[in-house]
Scaffold this active site. Structure first.
Site, short mmCIF file in Angstrom:
data_model
loop_
_atom_site.label_atom_id
_atom_site.label_comp_id
_atom_site.label_asym_id
_atom_site.label_seq_id
_atom_site.Cartn_x
_atom_site.Cartn_y
_atom_site.Cartn_z
N GLU A 93 3.19 5.58 9.97
CA GLU A 93 3.16 4.25 9.35
C GLU A 93 4.21 3.33 9.99
O GLU A 93 3.95 2.15 10.21
CB GLU A 93 3.36 4.36 7.82
CG GLU A 93 2.10 4.94 7.18
CD GLU A 93 2.29 5.54 5.79
OE1 GLU A 93 3.31 5.27 5.13
OE2 GLU A 93 1.39 6.30 5.36
N TYR A 98 8.16 7.69 -0.89
CA TYR A 98 7.66 9.08 -0.74
C TYR A 98 8.34 10.09 -1.67
O TYR A 98 7.67 10.96 -2.22
CB TYR A 98 7.71 9.52 0.74
CG TYR A 98 6.49 9.02 1.47
CD1 TYR A 98 5.34 9.80 1.57
CD2 TYR A 98 6.45 7.73 2.00
CE1 TYR A 98 4.20 9.33 2.20
CE2 TYR A 98 5.31 7.25 2.63
CZ TYR A 98 4.21 8.04 2.73
OH TYR A 98 3.06 7.57 3.32
N HIS A 158 -2.22 2.89 3.67
CA HIS A 158 -0.87 2.71 3.13
C HIS A 158 -0.21 1.45 3.70
O HIS A 158 0.40 0.68 2.97
CB HIS A 158 0.01 3.93 3.48
CG HIS A 158 -0.28 5.13 2.63
ND1 HIS A 158 0.14 6.40 2.96
CD2 HIS A 158 -0.95 5.27 1.46
CE1 HIS A 158 -0.25 7.25 2.04
NE2 HIS A 158 -0.92 6.60 1.12
C1 HEM Z 1 2.10 12.83 1.50
C2 HEM Z 1 1.90 11.91 0.57
C3 HEM Z 1 0.63 11.13 0.39
C4 HEM Z 1 -0.68 11.51 0.54
C5 HEM Z 1 -1.23 12.86 0.97
C6 HEM Z 1 -1.50 10.36 0.20
C7 HEM Z 1 -2.89 10.33 0.24
C8 HEM Z 1 -3.66 9.22 0.01
C9 HEM Z 1 -5.11 9.17 0.15
C10 HEM Z 1 -6.00 10.33 0.55
C11 HEM Z 1 -5.49 7.91 -0.14
C12 HEM Z 1 -6.93 7.35 -0.12
C13 HEM Z 1 -7.18 6.69 1.22
C14 HEM Z 1 -8.52 5.99 1.30
O1 HEM Z 1 -8.89 5.23 0.40
O2 HEM Z 1 -9.20 6.20 2.31
C15 HEM Z 1 -4.30 7.15 -0.47
C16 HEM Z 1 -4.29 5.84 -0.85
C17 HEM Z 1 -3.21 5.23 -1.42
N1 HEM Z 1 -1.92 5.73 -1.45
FE1 HEM Z 1 -1.29 7.48 -0.76
N2 HEM Z 1 -0.68 9.32 -0.15
C18 HEM Z 1 0.61 9.74 -0.06
C19 HEM Z 1 1.74 9.00 -0.32
C20 HEM Z 1 1.73 7.78 -0.94
C21 HEM Z 1 2.91 7.06 -1.38
C22 HEM Z 1 4.36 7.50 -1.18
C23 HEM Z 1 2.48 5.93 -1.99
C24 HEM Z 1 3.37 4.88 -2.64
C25 HEM Z 1 3.45 4.73 -3.93
C26 HEM Z 1 1.03 5.92 -1.90
C27 HEM Z 1 0.21 4.92 -2.38
C28 HEM Z 1 -1.14 4.82 -2.12
C29 HEM Z 1 -1.97 3.69 -2.54
C30 HEM Z 1 -1.47 2.47 -3.32
C31 HEM Z 1 -3.26 3.95 -2.10
C32 HEM Z 1 -4.50 3.09 -2.32
C33 HEM Z 1 -5.09 3.50 -3.64
C34 HEM Z 1 -6.18 2.60 -4.13
O3 HEM Z 1 -7.15 2.33 -3.41
O4 HEM Z 1 -6.01 2.19 -5.26
N3 HEM Z 1 0.63 7.06 -1.26
N4 HEM Z 1 -3.20 7.97 -0.35
#
Ligand code: HEM
Length: 183
Positions: free
Chosen positions: A138, A96, A86
């Protein structure tokens, strides 16, 4: 803040349902969130969404959270890994609530009548708890990066001053800082 016993009980009890429907929920979630917030299309990797990798990653993370809700220490390594991802994309605390709103709506949509008000309330509380945890971790990484020698927070402009083809697969790009201004 800590989670109520009732929320822990409900989230843990509904974890198997989340495992079963996880990817349907996260597919619906991304579809709705990205169509209503098109500015986020620049943040998410289009290939990971097209292949379903991102939907699967989010579904697995939510299931892992639900099944370990009474033992969050078990998730420390995963939380650190996701938080670093993130931070690399400059995800901010104010994003969030958008994710939470669409995630809750997707759970309600896919589970239909099974998702009682009590279940949705518990998931809302559990999401808020996890979101605060990510925001805190973060925030720490952003501060650390900023305090590094030559570090900064947010985005920064660079100019490409050289590009060297090292092999058929690898190209090196050399950057120069053009301004002290950060955002
Ligand atoms: C509690 C809330 C959240 C959880 C559980 C979560 C979970 C995850 C997970 C498991 C990944 C993949 C990590 C990896 O590649 O190893 C990820 C990537 C990502 N998350 Fe979150 N996330 C959360 C909140 C957010 C928020 C608020 C945003 C903002 C819009 C966000 C944006 C992203 C982006 C842009 C990626 C990378 C995706 C990609 O590779 O295209 N996430 N998140």
């Amino acid at each position: 803040m800590s989670l109520s016993k009732q929320t822990i009980r409900i989230v843990k009890a509904t974890a198997p349902v989340l495992e079963e429907h996880g990817e349907t929920i996260t597919r619906h979630f991304y579809q709705q969130m990205l169509s209503q917030n098109p500015e986020l299309l620049n943040t998410f990797n289009a290939t990971n969404l097209k292949t379903g990798r991102q939907q699967a990653a989010l579904a697995n993370a939510i299931y892992a959270y639900a099944s370990n809700i009474d033992n969050p220490g078990a998730l420390t390594r995963d939380i650190q890994r996701i938080a670093h991802k993130h931070v690399s994309l400059n995800i901010l605390p104010e994003q969030y609530p958008t994710v939470g709103k669409h995630l809750l709506e997707a759970i309600a949509h896919v589970l239909g009548e099974t998702a009682t008000d009590e279940i949705l309330h518990a998931w809302k509380e559990a999401y808020g708890f996890l979101a605060n945890l990510f925001i805190e971790v973060e925030g720490g990484i952003y501060r650390e990066n900023e305090q590094l020698d030559g570090g900064w927070r947010g985005t920064r402009e660079f100019r490409v001053v050289n590009k060297v083809k090292e092999s058929d697969l690898i190209t090196s790009f050399y950057f120069l800082i053009t301004t002290d201004r950060t955002s």
